[in-house]
Design an enzyme around this catalytic site. Structure first.
Site, PDB file in Angstrom:
ATOM      1  N   LYS A   1       2.245  11.250   7.165  1.00  0.00           N
ATOM      2  CA  LYS A   1       1.460  11.013   8.380  1.00  0.00           C
ATOM      3  C   LYS A   1       1.986  11.760   9.614  1.00  0.00           C
ATOM      4  CE  LYS A   1      -1.218   7.211   6.757  1.00  0.00           C
ATOM      5  NZ  LYS A   1      -0.892   6.094   5.901  1.00  0.00           N
TER       6      LYS A   1
ATOM      7  N   PHE B   1       0.862  -1.189   0.000  1.00  0.00           N
ATOM      8  CA  PHE B   1       0.000   0.000   0.000  1.00  0.00           C
ATOM      9  C   PHE B   1       0.893   1.231   0.000  1.00  0.00           C
ATOM     10  CE2 PHE B   1      -2.359   3.574   1.620  1.00  0.00           C
ATOM     11  CZ  PHE B   1      -3.504   3.512   0.850  1.00  0.00           C
TER      12      PHE B   1
ATOM     13  N   ASP C   1       9.187   2.899   2.229  1.00  0.00           N
ATOM     14  CA  ASP C   1       8.006   3.718   2.508  1.00  0.00           C
ATOM     15  C   ASP C   1       7.745   3.610   4.011  1.00  0.00           C
ATOM     16  OD1 ASP C   1       5.479   4.728   2.991  1.00  0.00           O
ATOM     17  OD2 ASP C   1       4.576   3.880   1.181  1.00  0.00           O
TER      18      ASP C   1
HETATM   19  C1  PLP Z   1      -1.096   6.154   4.383  1.00  0.00           C
HETATM   20  C2  PLP Z   1      -0.015   5.586   3.546  1.00  0.00           C
HETATM   21  C3  PLP Z   1       0.299   6.129   2.289  1.00  0.00           C
HETATM   22  C4  PLP Z   1      -0.501   7.234   1.657  1.00  0.00           C
HETATM   23  O1  PLP Z   1      -0.511   8.415   2.395  1.00  0.00           O
HETATM   24  P1  PLP Z   1      -1.666   9.515   2.128  1.00  0.00           P
HETATM   25  O2  PLP Z   1      -1.266  10.662   2.996  1.00  0.00           O
HETATM   26  O3  PLP Z   1      -2.964   8.896   2.518  1.00  0.00           O
HETATM   27  O4  PLP Z   1      -1.591   9.834   0.674  1.00  0.00           O
HETATM   28  C5  PLP Z   1       1.372   5.576   1.594  1.00  0.00           C
HETATM   29  N1  PLP Z   1       2.085   4.569   2.099  1.00  0.00           N
HETATM   30  C6  PLP Z   1       1.809   4.014   3.301  1.00  0.00           C
HETATM   31  C7  PLP Z   1       2.654   2.892   3.819  1.00  0.00           C
HETATM   32  C8  PLP Z   1       0.738   4.495   4.053  1.00  0.00           C
HETATM   33  O5  PLP Z   1       0.441   3.914   5.220  1.00  0.00           O
END
Ligand code: PLP
Length: 408
Positions: free
Chosen positions: A263, A149, A234
């Site tokens: 985040k 994700f 990520d």
């Molecule tokens: C939440 C998340 C994203 C996307 O972030 P947004 O601010 O919602 O665009 C990408 N990678 C990971 C691992 C995430 O948990």
């Protein structure tokens, strides 16, 4: 379902109804409305109190409205909030320096959301591939993992392995190759002269808190090095102390060539995201190659600077490590026929239920009724990710309710 909906009282029902009537139907929230929040607690308009164990998918590592972060927000709001990158502002430079010091990298680029930061990383990776590694034009390949994700943009969902994330949104961007998460031989076999990066999550949050086998990340980093491909983490969900280290890769000592953050970088107050890397990699960007109107705005930078200081000064990594172990122990001690596995790192915890238990959603709804907010991820996993400022006493409070819900 009907029973939980009826439990939503007058004002909450009206407000939730507005979302249903006027909002696009792209979320399925629990039937609760939040109108106030402080620390680890949130409140409905009717005054019912809940313990927040989702933390906005780990964006609220500092808890709601951390006093120091709120103070930084209010102070900066009185000075300057937005300049665009056409001009410098007095917060961007110090924020870049402090983020580089916090992460241990040479250069950073500011964006706003996680998905944007991932897109930014992809652009830098590809440009590095063509200009530095000299991959033939249009041939760059990025290796990604099954169940990944990385966000919701059209390019990112194009390399998702979740059919619903892609259904109806094609055609997709080429140049991505999927390997099974945790399988080192598949990764080795996927590498070739045109591979420019391996993009991964150190723990897969949205996939159900999947922790890769010990040694996987270290071996993957080594394979990337052998093939002159960038090892790209990520850390949007796992970063900023969530897993018991400042960044999750630190558990294995497998240092990424590039790291993507979002985040909790905004202290639970404002959206701000970033990519960090070396000068050699980041140096491929020239004026006009990339940008964002709000990226690097002084309000978000001031908030983020204070958020970073709070993480260090309140020792939130150490707290997440200690309380995460305590919480997981407590969860494993619950006697219930429903739990298949409790797993996680620090305060990023997944409780996987047996398929025969009727799905995680009904347990989340039951817990909501007892004053505890959490969210299912996929069918059968309950995710527990409280703000890192939580204490033992509140974890005990939660464990009591989780035990009661899991006995049903
Ligand atoms: C939440 C998340 C994203 C996307 O972030 P947004 O601010 O919602 O665009 C990408 N990678 C990971 C691992 C995430 O948990």
């Amino acid at each position: 379902m009907e029973e939980t909906l009826n439990a939503v009282a007058g004002e909450s029902a009206r407000l939730a109804g507005l979302v249903e009537q006027y909002g696009a139907n792209n979320y399925h929230p629990l039937p609760i409305v939040i109108s106030k929040a402080k620390g680890i607690w949130v409140k409905s308009p009717e005054g019912k109190k809940y313990l927040d164990m989702l933390s906005a998918y780990s964006a609220l590592n500092h808890g709601h409205r951390h006093p120091r972060v709120m103070k930084a927000l209010a102070a900066q709001a009185k000075k300057v909030t937005l300049t665009s990158r056409a001009f410098n502002n007095d917060q961007l430079g110090p924020w870049l320096k402090e983020l580089c010091e916090f992460t241990g990298y040479e250069m950073a680029i500011p964006m706003n959301t996680g998905g944007e930061a991932v897109e930014t990383a992809i652009k830098i990776i590809r440009k590095w591939g063509y200009k530095v590694k000299h991959v033939p034009e249009g041939q760059a390949e990025i290796v990604v993992c099954s169940n990944n994700f990385h966000g919701r943009t059209t390019t990112i969902v194009g390399f998702s392995t979740e059919p619903q994330y892609k259904d109806g949104f094609g055609p997709f961007t080429p140049g991505f190759k999927v390997v099974s998460y945790g399988n080192i031989e598949e990764l080795r076999a996927a590498m070739n002269a045109n591979t420019v990066a391996f993009l991964f999550e150190p723990v897969q949050g949205e996939a159900g808190i999947l922790v890769p086998p010990a040694g996987y990340l270290k071996a993957a980093a080594e394979i990337c090095k052998q093939h002159n491909a960038l090892f790209v983490a990520d850390e949007i969900q796992t970063g900023f102390c969530r897993t018991g280290r400042p960044f999750c890769w630190m558990h294995d000592g497998a240092r990424p060539d590039m790291m993507i953050m979002g985040k909790a970088l905004g202290g639970g107050v404002l959206p701000i995201s970033a990519v960090v890397s070396s000068k050699a990699v980041m140096g491929v960007l020239n004026p006009g190659d990339h940008g964002s109107t709000f990226g690097g705005n002084p309000l978000a930078c001031a908030v983020s600077r204070e958020a970073l200081r709070v993480l260090t000064e309140e020792k939130l990594a150490e707290k997440a490590q200690e309380l995460g172990e305590y919480f997981m122990q407590g969860l494993r001690a619950i006697k219930t026929p429903h739990v298949k596995e409790v797993r996680g790192k620090g305060l990023l915890i997944g409780v996987e239920l047996h398929p025969s238990s009727g799905g995680a959603r009904r347990f989340c709804e039951a817990l909501m009724g007892m004053g505890l907010l959490c969210k299912e991820t996929h069918e059968n996993v309950i995710r527990f990710a409280p703000p890192l400022i939580i204490g033992k006493k509140e974890i005990d409070w939660a464990l009591k309710r989780i035990a009661r819900a899991l006995k049903k």
